[in-house]
Design a protein around this motif. Structure first.
Motif, PDB file in Angstrom:
ATOM      1  N   TRP A 188       1.140  -0.994  -0.043  1.00 43.92           N
ATOM      2  CA  TRP A 188       0.103   0.000   0.157  1.00 43.92           C
ATOM      3  C   TRP A 188       1.079   1.331   0.245  1.00 43.92           C
ATOM      4  CZ3 TRP A 188       1.163   2.630   4.406  1.00 43.92           C
ATOM      5  CH2 TRP A 188       1.726   1.618   5.507  1.00 43.92           C
ATOM      6  N   GLN A 189      -0.104   2.121  -0.481  1.00 44.46           N
ATOM      7  CA  GLN A 189       1.392   3.826  -0.148  1.00 44.46           C
ATOM      8  C   GLN A 189       0.346   4.523   0.461  1.00 44.46           C
ATOM      9  OE1 GLN A 189       1.143   7.054  -3.963  1.00 44.46           O
ATOM     10  NE2 GLN A 189       3.035   5.369  -3.598  1.00 44.46           N
ATOM     11  N   PHE A 190       0.620   5.454   1.675  1.00 47.25           N
ATOM     12  CA  PHE A 190       0.400   6.666   2.024  1.00 47.25           C
ATOM     13  C   PHE A 190       0.616   7.930   1.587  1.00 47.25           C
ATOM     14  CE2 PHE A 190       0.446   9.780   5.438  1.00 47.25           C
ATOM     15  CZ  PHE A 190      -0.831   9.582   5.445  1.00 47.25           C
ATOM     16  N   PRO A 191      -0.142   9.155   0.672  1.00 51.37           N
ATOM     17  CA  PRO A 191       0.061   9.711   0.629  1.00 51.37           C
ATOM     18  C   PRO A 191       0.302  11.367   1.608  1.00 51.37           C
ATOM     19  CG  PRO A 191      -2.114   9.160  -0.015  1.00 51.37           C
ATOM     20  CD  PRO A 191      -1.239   8.476   0.860  1.00 51.37           C
ATOM     21  N   PHE A 192       1.254  11.574   1.812  1.00 47.54           N
ATOM     22  CA  PHE A 192       1.091  13.143   2.592  1.00 47.54           C
ATOM     23  C   PHE A 192       0.404  14.348   2.439  1.00 47.54           C
ATOM     24  CE2 PHE A 192       4.563  10.548   3.521  1.00 47.54           C
ATOM     25  CZ  PHE A 192       4.547  10.729   4.959  1.00 47.54           C
ATOM     26  N   GLU A 193       0.264  14.725   3.361  1.00 50.84           N
ATOM     27  CA  GLU A 193      -0.996  15.795   2.111  1.00 50.84           C
ATOM     28  C   GLU A 193       0.180  16.712   1.639  1.00 50.84           C
ATOM     29  OE1 GLU A 193      -2.138  19.197   5.231  1.00 50.84           O
ATOM     30  OE2 GLU A 193      -3.373  17.055   6.644  1.00 50.84           O
ATOM     31  N   LYS A 194      -0.083  16.719   0.202  1.00 53.97           N
ATOM     32  CA  LYS A 194       0.444  17.585  -0.491  1.00 53.97           C
ATOM     33  C   LYS A 194       1.767  18.939  -0.145  1.00 53.97           C
ATOM     34  CE  LYS A 194       1.141  17.769  -5.438  1.00 53.97           C
ATOM     35  NZ  LYS A 194       0.365  17.485  -6.544  1.00 53.97           N
ATOM     36  N   LYS A 195       1.467  19.687   0.734  1.00 54.17           N
ATOM     37  CA  LYS A 195       1.820  21.034   0.398  1.00 54.17           C
ATOM     38  C   LYS A 195       2.574  21.290   2.267  1.00 54.17           C
ATOM     39  CE  LYS A 195      -0.748  24.374  -2.497  1.00 54.17           C
ATOM     40  NZ  LYS A 195      -2.137  24.791  -2.567  1.00 54.17           N
ATOM     41  N   ASN A 196       4.333  22.018   1.807  1.00 53.73           N
ATOM     42  CA  ASN A 196       4.233  22.005   3.175  1.00 53.73           C
ATOM     43  C   ASN A 196       4.885  20.781   3.817  1.00 53.73           C
ATOM     44  OD1 ASN A 196       3.649  25.277   2.786  1.00 53.73           O
ATOM     45  ND2 ASN A 196       1.745  24.632   3.521  1.00 53.73           N
ATOM     46  N   ILE A 197       5.365  19.933   3.439  1.00 57.14           N
ATOM     47  CA  ILE A 197       6.026  19.123   4.323  1.00 57.14           C
ATOM     48  C   ILE A 197       7.625  19.318   3.534  1.00 57.14           C
ATOM     49  CG2 ILE A 197       6.568  16.626   4.784  1.00 57.14           C
ATOM     50  CD1 ILE A 197       3.711  17.610   5.276  1.00 57.14           C
ATOM     51  N   ARG A 198       8.020  19.533   4.839  1.00 56.78           N
ATOM     52  CA  ARG A 198       9.546  19.607   4.787  1.00 56.78           C
ATOM     53  C   ARG A 198      10.500  18.702   4.464  1.00 56.78           C
ATOM     54  NH1 ARG A 198      13.952  23.928   5.244  1.00 56.78           N
ATOM     55  NH2 ARG A 198      15.439  22.785   6.577  1.00 56.78           N
ATOM     56  N   SER A 199       9.706  17.076   5.744  1.00 57.80           N
ATOM     57  CA  SER A 199      11.055  15.973   6.003  1.00 57.80           C
ATOM     58  C   SER A 199       9.608  15.165   6.862  1.00 57.80           C
ATOM     59  CB  SER A 199      12.020  16.707   6.725  1.00 57.80           C
ATOM     60  OG  SER A 199      11.693  17.079   7.689  1.00 57.80           O
ATOM     61  N   ALA A 200      10.181  13.830   6.319  1.00 61.58           N
ATOM     62  CA  ALA A 200       9.367  13.019   7.127  1.00 61.58           C
ATOM     63  C   ALA A 200      10.298  12.109   7.398  1.00 61.58           C
ATOM     64  CB  ALA A 200       8.363  12.534   5.940  1.00 61.58           C
ATOM     65  N   HIS A 201      10.178  11.453   8.628  1.00 54.86           N
ATOM     66  CA  HIS A 201      10.960  10.662   8.934  1.00 54.86           C
ATOM     67  C   HIS A 201      10.173   9.064   9.569  1.00 54.86           C
ATOM     68  CE1 HIS A 201      14.141   8.143  11.993  1.00 54.86           C
ATOM     69  NE2 HIS A 201      14.037   8.221  11.984  1.00 54.86           N
ATOM     70  N   VAL A 202      10.928   7.629   9.096  1.00 55.98           N
ATOM     71  CA  VAL A 202       9.937   6.325   9.420  1.00 55.98           C
ATOM     72  C   VAL A 202      11.077   6.118  10.722  1.00 55.98           C
ATOM     73  CG1 VAL A 202      10.583   5.450   7.541  1.00 55.98           C
ATOM     74  CG2 VAL A 202       8.663   4.297   9.008  1.00 55.98           C
ATOM     75  N   PHE A 203      10.247   5.644  11.304  1.00 53.93           N
ATOM     76  CA  PHE A 203      10.993   5.097  13.054  1.00 53.93           C
ATOM     77  C   PHE A 203      10.606   4.151  13.632  1.00 53.93           C
ATOM     78  CE2 PHE A 203       8.363   8.661  15.258  1.00 53.93           C
ATOM     79  CZ  PHE A 203       7.742   7.461  16.362  1.00 53.93           C
ATOM     80  N   TYR A 204       9.313   3.509  13.545  1.00 57.02           N
ATOM     81  CA  TYR A 204       9.587   2.662  14.498  1.00 57.02           C
ATOM     82  C   TYR A 204       8.690   2.320  13.924  1.00 57.02           C
ATOM     83  CZ  TYR A 204       7.594  -0.154  18.136  1.00 57.02           C
ATOM     84  OH  TYR A 204       7.208  -1.045  18.746  1.00 57.02           O
ATOM     85  N   ALA A 205       8.326   0.209  14.117  1.00 60.12           N
ATOM     86  CA  ALA A 205       6.818  -0.358  13.515  1.00 60.12           C
ATOM     87  C   ALA A 205       6.472  -1.977  14.426  1.00 60.12           C
ATOM     88  CB  ALA A 205       7.266  -0.742  11.661  1.00 60.12           C
ATOM     89  N   ASN A 206       5.728  -1.820  14.572  1.00 60.85           N
ATOM     90  CA  ASN A 206       4.988  -3.401  14.589  1.00 60.85           C
ATOM     91  C   ASN A 206       4.205  -3.630  14.007  1.00 60.85           C
ATOM     92  OD1 ASN A 206       2.766  -2.085  15.514  1.00 60.85           O
ATOM     93  ND2 ASN A 206       3.298  -1.247  17.896  1.00 60.85           N
ATOM     94  N   LYS A 207       3.630  -5.354  14.216  1.00 65.71           N
ATOM     95  CA  LYS A 207       2.753  -5.738  13.381  1.00 65.71           C
ATOM     96  C   LYS A 207       1.446  -5.191  13.496  1.00 65.71           C
ATOM     97  CE  LYS A 207       0.321  -8.694  17.489  1.00 65.71           C
ATOM     98  NZ  LYS A 207       0.605 -10.021  17.951  1.00 65.71           N
ATOM     99  N   ASN A 208       0.994  -4.189  14.748  1.00 58.43           N
ATOM    100  CA  ASN A 208      -0.773  -3.192  14.622  1.00 58.43           C
ATOM    101  C   ASN A 208       0.425  -1.806  13.534  1.00 58.43           C
ATOM    102  OD1 ASN A 208      -1.948  -5.808  15.301  1.00 58.43           O
ATOM    103  ND2 ASN A 208      -0.904  -5.071  17.019  1.00 58.43           N
ATOM    104  N   HIS A 209       1.271  -1.375  13.903  1.00 60.93           N
ATOM    105  CA  HIS A 209       0.954   0.173  13.249  1.00 60.93           C
ATOM    106  C   HIS A 209       2.764   0.592  12.765  1.00 60.93           C
ATOM    107  CE1 HIS A 209      -1.256  -0.294  16.631  1.00 60.93           C
ATOM    108  NE2 HIS A 209      -2.958   0.145  15.839  1.00 60.93           N
ATOM    109  N   VAL A 210       2.898   1.217  12.046  1.00 55.65           N
ATOM    110  CA  VAL A 210       3.596   2.590  11.804  1.00 55.65           C
ATOM    111  C   VAL A 210       3.875   3.566  12.373  1.00 55.65           C
ATOM    112  CG1 VAL A 210       3.042   2.547   9.444  1.00 55.65           C
ATOM    113  CG2 VAL A 210       5.438   2.412  10.114  1.00 55.65           C
ATOM    114  N   PHE A 211       4.899   4.111  12.873  1.00 58.35           N
ATOM    115  CA  PHE A 211       5.052   5.670  13.204  1.00 58.35           C
ATOM    116  C   PHE A 211       5.880   6.445  12.531  1.00 58.35           C
ATOM    117  CE2 PHE A 211       3.272   3.458  16.593  1.00 58.35           C
ATOM    118  CZ  PHE A 211       2.601   3.808  17.398  1.00 58.35           C
TER     119      PHE A 211
END
Length: 505
Positions: A188-211
Motif C-alpha cells: 500500500w501507499q500512504f500519500p502525505f498532504e501535498k503541501k508544506n511537508i519539509r521532511s518525514a522520518h519513519v522510525f518505528y513499526a510493530n505488527k499493528n502500526h507504523v510511526f
C-alpha cells in the motif's frame, strides 16, 4: 526498550583440532585479551543476536562459516557449497543481517554477479543463491533514503517533485521469498498532504502500526507531528502535534524508546527556537548559545501526549577559564528507563566552530532524568567539549571526515540527528560508579592508510589516551562490540590467516 548486554565471562585456554584454530591469552596491565586465529582467506566477521560469525575461504578452498559465542568459543560451523573455488579469483566477502537473516555475499572478480549464502538465526543454511546481478542485489533501488525494516516488511518514504512542489509518500513492501534474492511485493501507499511537508522520518513499526515523524512548515498546521498509521491498510489513525498552540519552536527527532507492555512511546531530541532554526529562510543561528534544549514527549496507546517537557542544559567551556564557542548538535544515541523510573539518555556532542555546515564529535555525556509526581527533573549536568577528544580529531585536512557530520544545505539539517555517520569514531562508551567516563575511539589515518583503536579513560585519576591497535586498511579490520565491557578487533593478518582478538576493559 534498550538495554546493555551482559558482560562476557572469562574462560580458560582451549584448543580445537580439525578446524584450523588457535587460541592465545595476553595479559596487559590495563585490560586482558584473548585471540582466536582461523586459517581463512578473504575473511570477515560480525556480531548478530549475541553471537559472533566468522567466514571465509579455507585452505581446501571451501567456504567456511563459524559461529562463536561472546567468549570466542566455537559453538558451530558449516561448509557452504559454492562449486569449484579458487579464492584468489574472489573479492573480499561481506555480510549483513537484513530481514533477520545472516546474508553473506561472495563475488568473483571482474564480474557483476554475486552469490548469497543465507543463514537462519538457528545457524541453518536456508539458501545458496547464485548469479545475482550486483545492480539487483536486495532490490534496494525500490526504496527511498528513509527506510525501515521490520521482520519481512519494509516501510520506505519516497518523494516526487512537480510544479506544485514536493510530494511525500510512505510505501509498504512485503518480502516475496526468504530463499531468493530479496524482492518485494508492493502492499500500500500512504500519500502525505501535498503541501508544506519539509521532511518525514519513519522510525518505528510493530505488527499493528507504523510511526512517522513529520515536519510541516508554512501553514496553520506547521509544526512537528507524530503520525500513527495502520500497518494493515495504510490508513492514518492519529496525528499528534508536538508543538503547543502558537509555539513556533522546532523539535528535531533524536531517538525513541518503545514500551511494548504499555504500548507507549517516549520520543526525545534537540529543540530550537524559530530564530535558531529558521526553516522559512533556511538559516541556522545558534552559535554561542548559553544552553542547549532537549525535549521529552510520552505518547500513549491512543496517540495522546501524556507528558511534554523541555530541559535546558547549560553549555560551558572545557575549562572554567574558557568560554563556550560554536554551535552544538546533540545526537541522542540511546534512551533507557530503569526499574526505578529514571530515564538515562546517552548523547554524543558535536560542535561546529570552523565550517557552518560541518560538526565534529567532541564529547559524550550520559544525562539522567529523575521522576517526580508529575514530570522529570534533569540531574545537574552540562554540555561541553572534551579537550582530549577535540585535540585527537582536530585536522585542517578537508578530506579528513573522522567523526564529522556534514551537510551541503540547511534543508538536510534534521537528518544530522539520526542518520548513520560515514566514519563513526565512538565505538564504546561507559561510566563507572563514580560517573567517570571512558571511551574506545576509532581514527582513520589517511596518510598511513590505517585505522587505529584507542582507549580514553582515567588512570590514577588522570585521563590518558592510549592506542590499543593500529591496523592497515588492507587488512580489512573490523570492530565488533559484544557487550558494554568487551569488544573484538578482527583482521586478515596474512593472506590465509584471520585473527579475532577479544578485549575486556
Amino acid at each position: 526498550m534498550l538495554h546493555f548486554k551482559n558482560n562476557c565471562r572469562h574462560i580458560a585456554p582451549l584448543f580445537w583440532r580439525g578446524v584450523g584454530v588457535m587460541l592465545f591469552f595476553l595479559f596487559p596491565t590495563f585490560f586482558f585479551a584473548q585471540e582466536l586465529e582461523f586459517n581463512l582467506s578473504k575473511a570477515a566477521s560480525l556480531c548478530w543476536q549475541g553471537n559472533v560469525y566468522c567466514y571465509g575461504f579455507s585452505e581446501k578452498s571451501e567456504f567456511k562459516i563459524y559461529k562463536l559465542n561472546a567468549q570466542l568459543k566455537i559453538t558451530d560451523s558449516l561448509t557452504a557449497e559454492l562449486g569449484k573455488i579458487n579464492p584468489e579469483n574472489y573479492l573480499n566477502t561481506s555480510a549483513d543481517t537484513l530481514h533477520n537473516f545472516l546474508n553473506i555475499y561472495v563475488q568473483e572478480k571482474e564480474t557483476q554477479k554475486v552469490s548469497i549464502l543465507r543463514l537462519s538465526k538457528n545457524f541453518e543454511l536456508l539458501a545458496t543463491i547464485k548469479n545475482v546481478d550486483v545492480a539487483r542485489l536486495n532490490n534496494t533501488a525500490l526504496f527511498g533514503d528513509e527506510t525501515l525494516y521490520y521482520k519481512n516488511l519494509v516501510y520506505s518514504i519516497k518523494t516526487e517533485n512537480d510544479t506544485s512542489g514536493k510530494q511525500f509518500y510512505l510505501n509498504k513492501y512485503e518480502l516475496k521469498s526468504e530463499k531468493e534474492n530479496f524482492d518485494y511485493q508492493f502492499k500500500w501507499q500512504f500519500p502525505f498532504e501535498k503541501k508544506n511537508i519539509r521532511s518525514a522520518h519513519v522510525f518505528y513499526a510493530n505488527k499493528n502500526h507504523v510511526f512517522v515523524f513529520v515536519n510541516v512548515v508554512g501553514e496553520e498546521k506547521a509544526g512537528q507531528w507524530i503520525l500513527k498509521i495502520n500497518a494493515s491498510d495504510g490508513m492514518i489513525l492519529k496525528g499528534s502535534k508536538l508543538n503547543s498552540k502558537l509555539e513556533k519552536s522546532v523539535h528535531v527527532f533524536g531517538n525513541f524508546m518503545a514500551d511494548s507492555v504499555k504500548k507507549s512511546l517516549c520520543i526525545m531530541g534537540q529543540k530550537f527556537t524559530e530564530t535558531q532554526f529558521n526553516q522559512k529562510d533556511n538559516k541556522l543561528n545558534f552559535a554561542n548559545a548559553p544552553a542547549a534544549s532537549v525535549y521529552l514527549a510520552d505518547l500513549d496507546s491512543a496517540g495522546q501526549f501524556t507528558l511534554k517537557q523541555e530541559f535546558k542544559i547549560p553549555i560551558v567551556g572545557a575549562t572554567p577559564a574558557q568560554k563556550p564557542s560554536g554551535s552544538y548538535v546533540l545526537r541522542i544515541e540511546r534512551v533507557e528507563k530503569n526499574s526505578d523510573g529514571k530515564i538515562w539518555f546517552e548523547t554524543d556532542i558535536y560542535n561546529s566552530s570552523t565550517s557552518p555546515l560541518t560538526w565534529t564529535y567532541e564529547n559524550t555525556t550520559l544525562y539522567k532524568l529523575n521522576p517526580t509526581e508529575e514530570n522529570y527533573v534533569l540531574e545537574k549536568n552540562t554540555v561541553s567539549s572534551n579537550p582530549m577528544i577535540k585535540s585527537f580529531y582536530f585536522s585542517n585536512d578537508k578530506q579528513d571526515i573522522n567523526g564529522k557530520l556534514m551537510i551541503d544545505t540547511v534543508n538536510k539539517f534534521e537528518k544530522l540527528f539520526y542518520k548513520r555517520i560515514t566514519l563513526p569514531v565512538k565505538q564504546q562508551f561507559k561510566t563507572d560508579s563514580t560517573n567517570n567516563a571512558a571511551w574506545i575511539l576509532t581514527k582513520h589515518n589517511l596518510k598511513k592508510n590505517s585505522i587505529s583503536y584507542s582507549f580514553l579513560k582515567p588512570e590514577k585519576k588522570i585521563y590518558k589516551l592510549s592506542v590499543i591497535s593500529e591496523i592497515q586498511k588492507s587488512n580489512t579490520p573490523v570492530f565488533i562490540s559484544v557487550s558494554n565491557s568487551a569488544f573484538i578487533v578482527a583482521q586478515q593478518t596474512e593472506e590465509k590467516k584471520y585473527k579475532l582478538k577479544l578485549y575486556k576493559w
